[in-house]
Scaffold this active site. Structure first.
Site, PDB file in Angstrom:
ATOM      1  N   LYS A   9      -1.280 -17.670  10.283  1.00  0.00           N
ATOM      2  CA  LYS A   9      -2.322 -16.789  10.816  1.00  0.00           C
ATOM      3  C   LYS A   9      -3.327 -16.397   9.723  1.00  0.00           C
ATOM      4  CE  LYS A   9       0.849 -14.979  14.330  1.00  0.00           C
ATOM      5  NZ  LYS A   9       1.405 -13.758  14.962  1.00  0.00           N
ATOM      6  N   TYR A  49      -2.296 -15.919  24.052  1.00  0.00           N
ATOM      7  CA  TYR A  49      -1.554 -14.659  24.155  1.00  0.00           C
ATOM      8  C   TYR A  49      -1.600 -14.067  25.564  1.00  0.00           C
ATOM      9  CZ  TYR A  49      -0.756 -14.550  19.109  1.00  0.00           C
ATOM     10  OH  TYR A  49      -0.327 -14.842  17.840  1.00  0.00           O
ATOM     11  N   PHE A  57      -2.241  -3.484  22.772  1.00  0.00           N
ATOM     12  CA  PHE A  57      -2.702  -4.099  21.519  1.00  0.00           C
ATOM     13  C   PHE A  57      -3.355  -5.472  21.720  1.00  0.00           C
ATOM     14  CE2 PHE A  57       1.864  -4.999  22.077  1.00  0.00           C
ATOM     15  CZ  PHE A  57       1.875  -6.388  22.018  1.00  0.00           C
ATOM     16  N   ARG A  85      11.906 -21.044  14.465  1.00  0.00           N
ATOM     17  CA  ARG A  85      12.007 -19.622  14.832  1.00  0.00           C
ATOM     18  C   ARG A  85      12.996 -18.912  13.885  1.00  0.00           C
ATOM     19  NH1 ARG A  85       8.165 -17.276  18.370  1.00  0.00           N
ATOM     20  NH2 ARG A  85       9.667 -15.585  18.537  1.00  0.00           N
ATOM     21  N   THR A  91       9.886 -11.065  15.402  1.00  0.00           N
ATOM     22  CA  THR A  91       8.458 -10.777  15.600  1.00  0.00           C
ATOM     23  C   THR A  91       7.998  -9.597  14.741  1.00  0.00           C
ATOM     24  OG1 THR A  91       8.621 -11.562  17.882  1.00  0.00           O
ATOM     25  CG2 THR A  91       6.725 -10.149  17.345  1.00  0.00           C
ATOM     26  N   ARG A 102       8.743 -13.874   7.767  1.00  0.00           N
ATOM     27  CA  ARG A 102       8.237 -12.543   8.116  1.00  0.00           C
ATOM     28  C   ARG A 102       8.990 -11.464   7.332  1.00  0.00           C
ATOM     29  NH1 ARG A 102       7.915 -13.834  14.596  1.00  0.00           N
ATOM     30  NH2 ARG A 102       5.735 -14.506  14.701  1.00  0.00           N
ATOM     31  N   ASN A 112       2.084 -10.657  10.921  1.00  0.00           N
ATOM     32  CA  ASN A 112       3.395 -11.257  10.636  1.00  0.00           C
ATOM     33  C   ASN A 112       3.286 -12.716  10.179  1.00  0.00           C
ATOM     34  OD1 ASN A 112       2.842 -12.422  13.079  1.00  0.00           O
ATOM     35  ND2 ASN A 112       4.522 -11.461  14.196  1.00  0.00           N
ATOM     36  N   HIS A 115       2.893 -17.990  13.376  1.00  0.00           N
ATOM     37  CA  HIS A 115       3.271 -18.172  14.780  1.00  0.00           C
ATOM     38  C   HIS A 115       4.076 -19.450  14.899  1.00  0.00           C
ATOM     39  CE1 HIS A 115       3.092 -18.830  19.092  1.00  0.00           C
ATOM     40  NE2 HIS A 115       2.794 -20.078  18.796  1.00  0.00           N
ATOM     41  N   GLU A 126       1.212 -25.765  23.588  1.00  0.00           N
ATOM     42  CA  GLU A 126       0.461 -25.283  22.419  1.00  0.00           C
ATOM     43  C   GLU A 126      -0.085 -26.437  21.574  1.00  0.00           C
ATOM     44  OE1 GLU A 126       2.544 -20.879  22.045  1.00  0.00           O
ATOM     45  OE2 GLU A 126       3.151 -22.422  20.608  1.00  0.00           O
TER      46      GLU A 126
HETATM   47  P1  TYD Z   1       5.186 -12.393  20.865  1.00  0.00           P
HETATM   48  O1  TYD Z   1       4.758 -13.643  21.577  1.00  0.00           O
HETATM   49  O2  TYD Z   1       5.959 -11.366  21.624  1.00  0.00           O
HETATM   50  O3  TYD Z   1       6.077 -12.745  19.557  1.00  0.00           O
HETATM   51  P2  TYD Z   1       6.167 -14.036  18.602  1.00  0.00           P
HETATM   52  O4  TYD Z   1       4.875 -14.126  17.825  1.00  0.00           O
HETATM   53  O5  TYD Z   1       7.343 -13.725  17.675  1.00  0.00           O
HETATM   54  O6  TYD Z   1       6.412 -15.213  19.482  1.00  0.00           O
HETATM   55  O7  TYD Z   1       3.903 -11.656  20.271  1.00  0.00           O
HETATM   56  C1  TYD Z   1       2.805 -12.370  19.789  1.00  0.00           C
HETATM   57  C2  TYD Z   1       2.181 -11.613  18.654  1.00  0.00           C
HETATM   58  O8  TYD Z   1       1.669 -10.372  19.113  1.00  0.00           O
HETATM   59  C3  TYD Z   1       3.142 -11.239  17.539  1.00  0.00           C
HETATM   60  O9  TYD Z   1       3.372 -12.295  16.635  1.00  0.00           O
HETATM   61  C4  TYD Z   1       2.449 -10.073  16.905  1.00  0.00           C
HETATM   62  C5  TYD Z   1       1.745  -9.397  18.085  1.00  0.00           C
HETATM   63  N1  TYD Z   1       2.492  -8.214  18.576  1.00  0.00           N
HETATM   64  C6  TYD Z   1       2.073  -6.943  18.209  1.00  0.00           C
HETATM   65  O10 TYD Z   1       1.089  -6.791  17.476  1.00  0.00           O
HETATM   66  N2  TYD Z   1       2.771  -5.845  18.668  1.00  0.00           N
HETATM   67  C7  TYD Z   1       3.875  -5.979  19.463  1.00  0.00           C
HETATM   68  O11 TYD Z   1       4.474  -4.951  19.867  1.00  0.00           O
HETATM   69  C8  TYD Z   1       4.305  -7.307  19.843  1.00  0.00           C
HETATM   70  C9  TYD Z   1       5.506  -7.495  20.731  1.00  0.00           C
HETATM   71  C10 TYD Z   1       3.580  -8.390  19.383  1.00  0.00           C
END
Ligand code: TYD
Length: 134
Positions: A9, A49, A57, A85, A91, A102, A112, A115, A126
């Site tokens: 990212k 997303y 958010f 993963r 996450t 992370r 974080n 992705h 994707e």
């Molecule tokens: P998600 O798809 O739930 O997790 P991952 O990236 O681990 O597959 O969420 C996508 C992104 O959204 C996540 O990497 C960071 C952001 N995010 C937040 O900012 N706050 C949150 O509470 C969550 C769940 C995600």
């Protein structure tokens, strides 16, 4: 053999962590088969997303992921989705174990670093979204 999609990212790229992320994937024994730098369009970010579109958010998330260049990769290997993963960790950086990407490089959401696809089905969607048709 399985494929997954990985993205470093914008803040990961800014902090010079592309090499670190790719190194950990290669060190694990997985293969990087495609690699590209790019910038995500807001419409593509919103699609990526879409499962979070009702979250408070969501707007910030789209803004963040489109704020600068990202590095994108296709990674291949046995159970590549689950292995990557495991390498990236939970996450929320607060819950990501030390030793994971992370857990080692991030402190708070949404920052974080990386992705990675959460299932083989999502991975194919994707890869098509970000690399286009083969
Ligand atoms: P998600 O798809 O739930 O997790 P991952 O990236 O681990 O597959 O969420 C996508 C992104 O959204 C996540 O990497 C960071 C952001 N995010 C937040 O900012 N706050 C949150 O509470 C969550 C769940 C995600």
């Amino acid at each position: 053999m399985e494929r997954t999609f990985v993205m470093v990212k914008p803040e990961g790229v800014q902090r010079g962590l592309i090499g670190e992320v790719l190194r950990r994937i290669e060190q694990k024994g997985l293969r990087i088969t495609r690699l590209a730098m790019g910038r995500i369009e807001p419409a593509v970010a919103a699609e990526h997303y879409a499962h979070l579109k009702d979250k408070p958010f969501f707007g910030e998330l789209v803004e963040y992921i489109t704020s600068g260049p990202v590095a994108m990769a296709v990674v291949e290997g046995p159970n590549a989705v689950r292995h990557v993963r495991n390498l990236i960790g939970a996450t929320n950086p607060l819950e990501a174990a030390p030793g994971t990407i992370r857990g080692d490089f991030a402190v708070e959401l949404p920052y974080n670093i990386v992705h990675a696809s959460d299932s083989p089905e999502t991975a194919e969607i994707e890869i098509k979204r970000f690399f286009g048709a083969e």
